[in-house]
Scaffold this active site. Structure first.
Site, mmCIF file in Angstrom:
data_model
loop_
_atom_site.group_PDB
_atom_site.id
_atom_site.type_symbol
_atom_site.label_atom_id
_atom_site.label_comp_id
_atom_site.label_asym_id
_atom_site.label_seq_id
_atom_site.Cartn_x
_atom_site.Cartn_y
_atom_site.Cartn_z
ATOM 1 N N ARG A 77 -18.192 -35.277 36.257
ATOM 2 C CA ARG A 77 -19.499 -35.835 36.603
ATOM 3 C C ARG A 77 -19.519 -37.333 36.338
ATOM 4 N NH1 ARG A 77 -25.770 -34.341 34.894
ATOM 5 N NH2 ARG A 77 -26.658 -36.116 36.022
ATOM 6 N N ARG A 108 -24.582 -33.714 41.879
ATOM 7 C CA ARG A 108 -23.741 -33.705 40.694
ATOM 8 C C ARG A 108 -22.816 -32.483 40.708
ATOM 9 N NH1 ARG A 108 -29.455 -33.376 37.960
ATOM 10 N NH2 ARG A 108 -29.750 -34.421 39.940
ATOM 11 N N ASP A 121 -24.376 -30.251 35.814
ATOM 12 C CA ASP A 121 -25.485 -30.812 35.040
ATOM 13 C C ASP A 121 -25.789 -29.837 33.922
ATOM 14 O OD1 ASP A 121 -27.529 -32.529 34.318
ATOM 15 O OD2 ASP A 121 -29.006 -31.556 35.612
ATOM 16 N N ASP A 132 -28.177 -29.243 30.482
ATOM 17 C CA ASP A 132 -29.378 -29.698 29.784
ATOM 18 C C ASP A 132 -29.728 -28.754 28.645
ATOM 19 O OD1 ASP A 132 -30.259 -31.987 31.499
ATOM 20 O OD2 ASP A 132 -30.421 -30.412 33.019
#
Length: 279
Positions: free
Chosen positions: A194, A203, A206, A208
């Site tokens: 990334r 992307r 990702d 989170d």
């Protein structure tokens, strides 16, 4: 498992309004229309109890490291501006209580609960499913993956002129602090190629931190619960699948209720989500 417990008692008559400059954070000032001695005393006692629960006391800590705010139902909840590892390990749940008459009485409990930490995964470039699998493989090297939701295909959020995403959520258990976990996840993103060039852009992967137990964290590097979580169907639906009764620590609303609210709103973003399969 309880990893820390602290209590503090303070005579309200001993508190001077000037103490507000030392004790209160900006969040605490904004949380209360009128700053009086009782409010200052309560925050002072809560923070002293928190430092005692850490096992460190005030030494090496600051009253600006944590805010204690009044929630929507009048409850007190902490916001960590700096996560400090307690003497007895890490914690992913914190419980605070405050009572007062002529004195304020504060207690704080730090708890390490297995799991309760949720990671959101997404990909819309290359072999999306393989990207999710590769990310989970690397995450498993430093965390215990307890469960993983189904994979959902969703329309892009925010910036819509890009390929559809595959998303899922994983529940993990870890002894990493929130900042350590964030750095480990960023390393996985870099390992999988990334490159951050555009906000909300395409992307490869990702990752989170959606929730870290019931902690509320606001630092320059990390905001937990994840910003705007309640409006993102690609987070809410897989979270509901894993734990429909999990309660958002700020909104005080379960995943089931957040999901039903999104269905009722029936926005364009919420309409475009389908089960893709298993990771």
């Amino acid at each position: 498992m309880i990893v820390g417990f602290g209590v503090d008692v303070l005579d309200i008559e001993r508190v001077d309004l000037k103490l507000a400059n030392r004790v209160l954070t900006e969040d605490e000032r904004m949380n209360r229309a009128r700053i009086d001695e009782e409010y200052i005393a309560g925050r002072f006692a809560l923070k002293e109890a928190y430092f005692k629960a850490l096992g460190t006391g005030i030494d090496g800590n600051s009253f600006q490291d944590v805010s204690f705010l009044n929630g929507r139902f009048g409850e007190v909840y902490p916001v960590l501006h700096r996560y400090v590892r307690p003497v007895c390990g890490v914690f992913n749940r914190i419980h605070a209580s405050l009572a007062h008459d002529k004195f304020v009485y504060a207690s704080v409990i730090l708890e390490k609960e297995r799991g309760g930490i949720y990671i959101g995964l997404g990909s819309n470039l290359g072999d999306r499913l393989e990207n999710l699998r590769a990310a989970l493989g690397e995450i498993s090297e430093f965390c215990d993956i307890i469960s993983v939701s189904k994979v959902y295909e969703t329309k892009p959020y925010g910036k819509t002129d890009q390929p559809d995403f595959l998303n899922c959520v994983a529940e993990i258990d870890t002894d990493l602090t929130p900042s350590e976990l964030l750095e480990a996840l960023l390393n996985v993103e870099r390992s999988l190629g990334r490159v951050r060039t555009e906000k909300w852009g395409p992307r490869v992967i990702d990752l989170d931190i959606l929730f870290y137990g019931n902690l509320v964290i606001r630092t320059p590097e990390l905001v937990v619960p994840h910003y705007d979580f309640e409006n993102r169907i690609f987070f809410v639906l897989p979270m509901r699948e894993l734990n429909a009764h999990f309660v958002h620590p700020v909104l005080k609303t379960s995943m089931e209720k957040l999901y039903q609210k999104l269905l009722d709103e029936a926005s364009a973003e919420n309409a475009g989500i389908e089960v893709y399969g298993d990771v």
